[in-house]
Design a protein around this motif. Structure first.
Motif, PDB file in Angstrom:
ATOM      1  N   ASP A  37       0.931  -1.083  -0.162  1.00  0.00           N
ATOM      2  CA  ASP A  37      -0.131   0.069  -0.097  1.00  0.00           C
ATOM      3  C   ASP A  37       0.967   1.276   0.070  1.00  0.00           C
ATOM      4  N   TYR A  38       1.041   1.871  -1.172  1.00  0.00           N
ATOM      5  CA  TYR A  38       2.011   2.997  -1.173  1.00  0.00           C
ATOM      6  C   TYR A  38       1.173   4.354  -1.760  1.00  0.00           C
ATOM      7  N   GLY A  39       0.054   4.128  -1.441  1.00  0.00           N
ATOM      8  CA  GLY A  39      -0.907   5.389  -1.952  1.00  0.00           C
ATOM      9  C   GLY A  39      -1.412   5.208  -3.319  1.00  0.00           C
ATOM     10  N   GLN A  40      -1.581   4.242  -3.891  1.00  0.00           N
ATOM     11  CA  GLN A  40      -1.706   3.998  -5.373  1.00  0.00           C
ATOM     12  C   GLN A  40      -3.409   4.551  -5.367  1.00  0.00           C
ATOM     13  N   LYS A  41      -3.653   5.237  -6.496  1.00  0.00           N
ATOM     14  CA  LYS A  41      -4.958   5.655  -6.602  1.00  0.00           C
ATOM     15  C   LYS A  41      -5.847   4.289  -6.848  1.00  0.00           C
ATOM     16  N   SER A  72      -6.361   1.635  -5.130  1.00  0.00           N
ATOM     17  CA  SER A  72      -6.224   0.755  -4.059  1.00  0.00           C
ATOM     18  C   SER A  72      -7.104  -0.292  -4.020  1.00  0.00           C
ATOM     19  N   VAL A  73      -8.009  -0.367  -4.846  1.00  0.00           N
ATOM     20  CA  VAL A  73      -9.041  -1.552  -4.983  1.00  0.00           C
ATOM     21  C   VAL A  73      -8.443  -2.902  -5.106  1.00  0.00           C
ATOM     22  N   GLU A  74      -7.238  -2.590  -5.799  1.00  0.00           N
ATOM     23  CA  GLU A  74      -6.318  -3.806  -6.042  1.00  0.00           C
ATOM     24  C   GLU A  74      -6.076  -4.793  -4.741  1.00  0.00           C
ATOM     25  N   LEU A  75      -5.858  -3.977  -3.645  1.00  0.00           N
ATOM     26  CA  LEU A  75      -5.447  -4.572  -2.286  1.00  0.00           C
ATOM     27  C   LEU A  75      -6.663  -5.056  -1.816  1.00  0.00           C
ATOM     28  N   GLU A  76      -7.858  -4.920  -2.255  1.00  0.00           N
ATOM     29  CA  GLU A  76      -9.085  -5.448  -1.749  1.00  0.00           C
ATOM     30  C   GLU A  76      -9.275  -6.735  -2.343  1.00  0.00           C
ATOM     31  N   ARG A  77      -8.991  -6.595  -3.660  1.00  0.00           N
ATOM     32  CA  ARG A  77      -8.980  -7.837  -4.576  1.00  0.00           C
ATOM     33  C   ARG A  77      -8.083  -8.854  -4.381  1.00  0.00           C
ATOM     34  N   TYR A 101      -6.283   1.091 -14.059  1.00  0.00           N
ATOM     35  CA  TYR A 101      -5.538   1.909 -13.322  1.00  0.00           C
ATOM     36  C   TYR A 101      -6.561   3.232 -13.087  1.00  0.00           C
ATOM     37  N   LYS A 102      -7.793   3.213 -13.404  1.00  0.00           N
ATOM     38  CA  LYS A 102      -8.922   4.144 -13.079  1.00  0.00           C
ATOM     39  C   LYS A 102     -10.105   3.686 -12.838  1.00  0.00           C
ATOM     40  N   PRO A 103     -10.032   2.788 -11.683  1.00  0.00           N
ATOM     41  CA  PRO A 103     -11.305   2.062 -11.015  1.00  0.00           C
ATOM     42  C   PRO A 103     -12.365   3.373 -10.797  1.00  0.00           C
ATOM     43  N   ILE A 104     -13.767   2.760 -11.033  1.00  0.00           N
ATOM     44  CA  ILE A 104     -14.812   3.644 -10.814  1.00  0.00           C
ATOM     45  C   ILE A 104     -15.664   3.097  -9.734  1.00  0.00           C
ATOM     46  N   LYS A 105     -15.913   3.752  -8.553  1.00  0.00           N
ATOM     47  CA  LYS A 105     -16.601   3.546  -7.291  1.00  0.00           C
ATOM     48  C   LYS A 105     -18.018   4.067  -7.475  1.00  0.00           C
ATOM     49  N   GLU A 121     -22.771  -0.030  -2.933  1.00  0.00           N
ATOM     50  CA  GLU A 121     -21.498   0.624  -3.410  1.00  0.00           C
ATOM     51  C   GLU A 121     -20.648  -0.369  -3.777  1.00  0.00           C
ATOM     52  N   ASP A 122     -19.980  -0.349  -5.258  1.00  0.00           N
ATOM     53  CA  ASP A 122     -19.241  -1.058  -5.544  1.00  0.00           C
ATOM     54  C   ASP A 122     -18.079  -0.549  -6.576  1.00  0.00           C
ATOM     55  N   TRP A 123     -16.943  -1.192  -6.705  1.00  0.00           N
ATOM     56  CA  TRP A 123     -15.919  -0.646  -7.795  1.00  0.00           C
ATOM     57  C   TRP A 123     -16.125  -1.409  -9.273  1.00  0.00           C
TER      58      TRP A 123
END
Length: 299
Positions: free
Chosen positions: A35-39, A41-46, A223-227, A243-245
């Motif tokens: 977790d380095y502050g990436q926009k 960040s949903v990738e960490l949840e996945r 790189y541009k996920p939408i919530k 609410e979902d990504w």
């Protein structure tokens, strides 16, 4: 004793497939996410969701009787850890981190994709991964492989995904640590593309007895996920709000992923959307095909 591997698990398609590959080939895996502050960040949840899914399947028993039991799946459970690099994103110049410029869209081979480079990212990750791998090798008195999902499509844009960087980095690691020769690198996709990775993922899902769609809906390449908030009708006539990504389909990373699924002739199990709302897989395929066709005309 199982073979040992440390994996940099971003939550994307490549490293997630490599996780399957390692399990299918008899490795005991320690997976690290950063977790380095990436926009995105949903990738960490996945990544966390995928690890939980696979760990639930490890040694899953299909049925038991007094005299025997049948195991449907058999592979070691994954040791998973998220490494938080708090404060780093404010110091980095990259479109991928919070506060950075807009993530560019278009084909993944375009020059503007260099805006998605995070300075020295893989070297930062590598130092931590090397420390963990060496610790495992020493504590278990065995060799430990550092597994990375880097592939041929990364080479042009990301210098720290090239083999020459890995070689130099490994020499520095050996020069700075006793016993470093117990740690090796494993990069099976280095000369492959995303389609080749996805083919291997399909094979590994079959080998492990896990569901392909359940695995890959737990990955993020966008790189541009939408919530966004979506509404679903229930069987009793009510409405449920969630609410979902969603993944975008225009950023270069998404174009590359969609191209791989088109070549494999499978529907991507992740959901896609744009600024107007969710879109169908057929719409996504049509858009990405037009981007690929346009790129072909310019090369």
């Amino acid at each position: 004793m199982n073979k040992q591997a440390v994996l940099s698990l971003s939550g994307g398609m490549d490293s997630s497939t490599l996780l399957l590959h390692l399990l299918a080939n008899g490795y005991e895996v320690t997976a690290l996410s950063f977790d380095y502050g990436q926009k995105h960040s949903v990738e960490l949840e996945r990544a966390s969701s995928l690890v939980n899914y696979l760990n639930d399947k490890a040694d899953e028993v299909k049925y038991k009787s007094e005299r025997s039991e049948v195991i449907l799946h058999h592979f070691p459970k994954i040791n998973y850890q998220v490494i938080k690099l708090d404060g780093l994103s404010q110091l980095l110049n990259s479109a991928l981190v919070t506060g950075g410029a807009e993530v560019p869209e278009g084909h993944y081979a375009e020059e503007n994709m260099k805006a998605t480079v995070v300075p020295n990212r893989n070297k930062i990750f590598s130092s931590i991964i090397q420390a963990v791998a060496l610790s495992i090798a020493e504590s278990k008195n065995t060799e430990c492989a550092i597994a990375m999902g880097i592939h041929a499509g990364d080479h042009a844009i990301y210098p720290d995904c090239r083999q020459e960087f890995r070689d130099i980095d490994y020499e520095a690691f050996k020069a700075g640590n006793w016993g470093a020769e117990k740690v090796t690198y494993y990069t099976p996709y280095l000369e492959d593309d995303k389609y080749g990775i996805l083919v291997d993922g399909e094979i590994c899902c079959h080998t492990l007895g896990v569901d392909f769609d359940e695995v890959y809906r737990r990955t993020n390449t966008s790189y541009k996920p939408i919530k966004m908030t979506v509404y679903y009708n229930t069987e009793d006539g009510g409405i449920v709000e969630e609410e979902d990504w969603f993944s975008d389909y225009k950023s270069a990373s998404s174009v590359e992923r969609v191209e791989a699924f088109i070549k494999l002739d499978r529907k991507d199990p992740v959901s896609y959307a744009d600024e107007f709302g969710p879109v169908t897989w057929e719409f996504v395929k049509e858009y990405v095909s037009s981007v690929l066709d346009e790129h072909t005309k310019t090369v």
